[in-house]
Motif scaffolding. Structure first.
Motif, PDB file in Angstrom:
ATOM      1  N   LEU A 115       1.020  -1.441   2.772  1.00 58.78           N
ATOM      2  CA  LEU A 115       1.072   0.007   2.563  1.00 58.78           C
ATOM      3  C   LEU A 115       0.352   0.754   3.681  1.00 58.78           C
ATOM      4  O   LEU A 115       0.809   1.810   4.140  1.00 58.78           O
ATOM      5  CB  LEU A 115       0.465   0.354   1.205  1.00 58.78           C
ATOM      6  CG  LEU A 115       1.333   0.019  -0.010  1.00 58.78           C
ATOM      7  CD1 LEU A 115       0.506   0.078  -1.296  1.00 58.78           C
ATOM      8  CD2 LEU A 115       2.531   0.970  -0.102  1.00 58.78           C
ATOM      9  N   ARG A 116      -0.785   0.206   4.137  1.00 60.54           N
ATOM     10  CA  ARG A 116      -1.504   0.840   5.248  1.00 60.54           C
ATOM     11  C   ARG A 116      -0.622   0.872   6.495  1.00 60.54           C
ATOM     12  O   ARG A 116      -0.638   1.852   7.263  1.00 60.54           O
ATOM     13  CB  ARG A 116      -2.801   0.079   5.539  1.00 60.54           C
ATOM     14  CG  ARG A 116      -3.938   0.421   4.609  1.00 60.54           C
ATOM     15  CD  ARG A 116      -4.521   1.804   4.886  1.00 60.54           C
ATOM     16  NE  ARG A 116      -5.250   1.850   6.148  1.00 60.54           N
ATOM     17  CZ  ARG A 116      -6.552   1.633   6.269  1.00 60.54           C
ATOM     18  NH1 ARG A 116      -7.294   1.356   5.192  1.00 60.54           N
ATOM     19  NH2 ARG A 116      -7.146   1.714   7.431  1.00 60.54           N
ATOM     20  N   ALA A 117       0.133  -0.204   6.728  1.00 58.25           N
ATOM     21  CA  ALA A 117       1.035  -0.241   7.879  1.00 58.25           C
ATOM     22  C   ALA A 117       2.103   0.839   7.763  1.00 58.25           C
ATOM     23  O   ALA A 117       2.447   1.503   8.753  1.00 58.25           O
ATOM     24  CB  ALA A 117       1.681  -1.617   8.001  1.00 58.25           C
ATOM     25  N   CYS A 118       2.628   1.015   6.563  1.00 63.09           N
ATOM     26  CA  CYS A 118       3.651   2.044   6.349  1.00 63.09           C
ATOM     27  C   CYS A 118       3.100   3.438   6.638  1.00 63.09           C
ATOM     28  O   CYS A 118       3.744   4.255   7.316  1.00 63.09           O
ATOM     29  CB  CYS A 118       4.179   1.977   4.919  1.00 63.09           C
ATOM     30  SG  CYS A 118       5.167   0.505   4.559  1.00 63.09           S
ATOM     31  N   ALA A 122       7.440   4.045  -0.587  1.00 59.27           N
ATOM     32  CA  ALA A 122       8.343   3.656  -1.670  1.00 59.27           C
ATOM     33  C   ALA A 122       9.330   2.609  -1.153  1.00 59.27           C
ATOM     34  O   ALA A 122       9.862   2.735  -0.051  1.00 59.27           O
ATOM     35  CB  ALA A 122       9.113   4.877  -2.169  1.00 59.27           C
ATOM     36  N   GLY A 123       9.518   1.571  -1.929  1.00 55.67           N
ATOM     37  CA  GLY A 123      10.472   0.531  -1.553  1.00 55.67           C
ATOM     38  C   GLY A 123      10.010  -0.378  -0.433  1.00 55.67           C
ATOM     39  O   GLY A 123      10.820  -1.020   0.237  1.00 55.67           O
ATOM     40  N   ALA A 134      -8.489   4.791   1.908  1.00 53.98           N
ATOM     41  CA  ALA A 134      -8.557   5.270   3.293  1.00 53.98           C
ATOM     42  C   ALA A 134      -7.218   5.788   3.801  1.00 53.98           C
ATOM     43  O   ALA A 134      -7.171   6.563   4.769  1.00 53.98           O
ATOM     44  CB  ALA A 134      -9.063   4.160   4.204  1.00 53.98           C
ATOM     45  N   ALA A 135      -6.138   5.379   3.139  1.00 58.84           N
ATOM     46  CA  ALA A 135      -4.798   5.841   3.523  1.00 58.84           C
ATOM     47  C   ALA A 135      -4.263   6.891   2.568  1.00 58.84           C
ATOM     48  O   ALA A 135      -3.080   7.257   2.632  1.00 58.84           O
ATOM     49  CB  ALA A 135      -3.837   4.661   3.582  1.00 58.84           C
ATOM     50  N   GLY A 136      -5.130   7.388   1.660  1.00 60.86           N
ATOM     51  CA  GLY A 136      -4.694   8.379   0.696  1.00 60.86           C
ATOM     52  C   GLY A 136      -3.825   7.805  -0.404  1.00 60.86           C
ATOM     53  O   GLY A 136      -3.020   8.516  -1.014  1.00 60.86           O
ATOM     54  N   LEU A 137      -3.988   6.514  -0.687  1.00 58.91           N
ATOM     55  CA  LEU A 137      -3.179   5.821  -1.682  1.00 58.91           C
ATOM     56  C   LEU A 137      -4.042   5.387  -2.857  1.00 58.91           C
ATOM     57  O   LEU A 137      -5.273   5.379  -2.778  1.00 58.91           O
ATOM     58  CB  LEU A 137      -2.508   4.590  -1.059  1.00 58.91           C
ATOM     59  CG  LEU A 137      -1.609   4.842   0.157  1.00 58.91           C
ATOM     60  CD1 LEU A 137      -1.253   3.526   0.832  1.00 58.91           C
ATOM     61  CD2 LEU A 137      -0.349   5.593  -0.250  1.00 58.91           C
ATOM     62  N   LEU A 187       0.810   0.292  -5.385  1.00 56.29           N
ATOM     63  CA  LEU A 187       1.068  -1.138  -5.255  1.00 56.29           C
ATOM     64  C   LEU A 187       2.325  -1.511  -6.025  1.00 56.29           C
ATOM     65  O   LEU A 187       2.525  -1.084  -7.160  1.00 56.29           O
ATOM     66  CB  LEU A 187      -0.109  -1.953  -5.785  1.00 56.29           C
ATOM     67  CG  LEU A 187      -1.441  -1.815  -5.048  1.00 56.29           C
ATOM     68  CD1 LEU A 187      -2.561  -2.473  -5.859  1.00 56.29           C
ATOM     69  CD2 LEU A 187      -1.356  -2.443  -3.657  1.00 56.29           C
ATOM     70  N   ALA A 188       3.177  -2.340  -5.423  1.00 56.73           N
ATOM     71  CA  ALA A 188       4.401  -2.783  -6.085  1.00 56.73           C
ATOM     72  C   ALA A 188       4.302  -4.219  -6.596  1.00 56.73           C
ATOM     73  O   ALA A 188       5.275  -4.740  -7.140  1.00 56.73           O
ATOM     74  CB  ALA A 188       5.592  -2.651  -5.133  1.00 56.73           C
ATOM     75  N   CYS A 189       3.140  -4.853  -6.433  1.00 54.91           N
ATOM     76  CA  CYS A 189       2.961  -6.187  -7.014  1.00 54.91           C
ATOM     77  C   CYS A 189       2.823  -6.043  -8.532  1.00 54.91           C
ATOM     78  O   CYS A 189       2.426  -4.989  -9.021  1.00 54.91           O
ATOM     79  CB  CYS A 189       1.742  -6.885  -6.418  1.00 54.91           C
ATOM     80  SG  CYS A 189       0.199  -5.954  -6.500  1.00 54.91           S
ATOM     81  N   PRO A 190       3.132  -7.062  -9.311  1.00 53.42           N
ATOM     82  CA  PRO A 190       3.082  -6.942 -10.763  1.00 53.42           C
ATOM     83  C   PRO A 190       1.651  -6.905 -11.284  1.00 53.42           C
ATOM     84  O   PRO A 190       0.743  -7.470 -10.661  1.00 53.42           O
ATOM     85  CB  PRO A 190       3.809  -8.198 -11.247  1.00 53.42           C
ATOM     86  CG  PRO A 190       3.628  -9.179 -10.145  1.00 53.42           C
ATOM     87  CD  PRO A 190       3.642  -8.382  -8.882  1.00 53.42           C
ATOM     88  N   PRO A 191       1.424  -6.254 -12.421  1.00 49.95           N
ATOM     89  CA  PRO A 191       0.092  -6.295 -13.040  1.00 49.95           C
ATOM     90  C   PRO A 191      -0.267  -7.733 -13.415  1.00 49.95           C
ATOM     91  O   PRO A 191       0.597  -8.535 -13.767  1.00 49.95           O
ATOM     92  CB  PRO A 191       0.259  -5.427 -14.286  1.00 49.95           C
ATOM     93  CG  PRO A 191       1.475  -4.603 -14.041  1.00 49.95           C
ATOM     94  CD  PRO A 191       2.377  -5.442 -13.190  1.00 49.95           C
TER      95      PRO A 191
END
Length: 331
Positions: free
Chosen positions: A145-148, A156-157, A99-102, A107-111
């Motif tokens: 990420l949605r907040a960003c 990023a970051g 919904a945010a185009g992502l 995601l920056a959490c680890p696999p």
């Protein structure tokens, strides 16, 4: 020197009994707040610092929502979850991102492998591997990420402690807990996790758990919506058979466990418990928190008995039950 929880600060919260013999004891600290937010019970030193781990997620979620993310229902509940990585969890997290185009690549959490056994076995049969979206914190990261995106901050970051989102989260945590952050560490998912007192954690969770969606203040409105979303969708907060999900289903509470033996629980009347097991074991956390709510008159003893029967508290010997993990008599 940071005043962290020590052996001297702790009291016995639970015991492990095998064949009539007390095999282990879980010590820690706990605090109970009334519906009005007053301290009505305390066991051990609740003014010592702890890392809330995933029990901080409700505060982080409220911060992301006040930063501009707009979610509801299952998506909102997943934003504060430590989910087991089932296909159903992943589908909702993917919806949050899409919904945010992502995508999950943002995601920056680890696999990670899902903690749900059936899902993990199916993935292995399909020759699938670890994935970021299967990580138990992916809902929190998707909400961040949605907040960003909503606020125009860079994605990023977004886990950097100097990123505008993390600065905002820190400010909201301090506002809700009523205390300054004493130390910031890196959580297992890579996000900042802030050291606060157990009493401060209880205050923050109580403010979220007692918030009204009809409040004139946006922070209270989103907090009330968050709690309702979890109570209406218990499967989101963890997963089938998991202590948090069972507690929400059985008692109607808002419950959020954290790694290293942390647990917060808010009864429907806003009575709030926060606890930390000193040894880091969370196996008794849910039943101890529920017992403290019952002793405060916030939930019924009968419902706690139902919860206890549903939780994985049996001690086995030769494949047969020979004992239980149970709350200490003194709490």
């Amino acid at each position: 020197m940071l005043e962290t929880l020590t052996v001297r600060d702790a009291v016995e919260l639970a015991i492990v009994e095998r064949s009539g013999f007390v095999e282990s004891r879980h010590a820690g600290a706990a605090i109970v707040l009334s519906p009005e937010g007053e301290v009505i019970a305390q066991h051990g030193n609740a003014d010592a610092l702890i890392l809330p781990r995933s029990s901080l997620k409700p505060l982080q979620a409220v911060a992301s929502l006040t930063a501009g993310a707009v979610l509801e229902g299952e998506q909102l509940a997943l934003g504060t979850a430590s989910h087991t990585g089932t296909d159903r969890h992943v589908e909702v997290v993917r919806e949050i991102l899409t919904a945010a185009g992502l995508t999950e690549d943002d995601l920056a959490c680890p696999p990670a492998w899902p903690s749900d056994t059936a899902t993990r076995r199916e993935m292995i049969r399909d020759h699938a591997g670890e994935a970021r979206i299967r990580m138990n914190c992916s809902g929190k990261h998707a909400l961040m990420l949605r907040a960003c995106v909503a606020t125009g901050w860079p994605t990023a970051g977004y886990l950097d402690s100097a990123h505008p989102l993390q600065v905002h989260i820190r400010e909201v945590v301090e506002r809700l807990t009523g205390e300054r952050i004493a130390h910031t560490a890196v959580d297992g998912c890579g996000a900042p996790v802030h050291a606060i007192t157990l009493a401060g954690l209880a205050r923050g969770i109580h403010r979220i758990g007692s918030a009204s969606e009809r409040s004139p203040f946006a922070l209270h409105r989103v907090a009330g919506a968050l709690v309702r979303a979890v109570r209406e969708n218990p499967w989101t907060i963890a997963g089938p058979g998991e202590p948090d999900t069972i507690a929400v289903e059985t008692l109607g509470v808002f419950a959020k466990g954290g790694a290293e033996g942390v647990m917060v629980m808010v009864a429907p009347d806003a009575t709030t418990v926060a606890l930390k097991m000193l040894d880091g074991s969370g196996r008794a956390a849910a039943v101890v928190a529920a017992t403290l709510l019952a002793r405060a008159g916030a939930v019924s003893e009968a419902d706690v008995a139902t919860l206890t029967a549903a939780l994985p508290l049996e001690i086995l010997g030769g494949g047969q039950p020979v004992g239980r993990v149970r709350p200490a008599a003194g709490i």
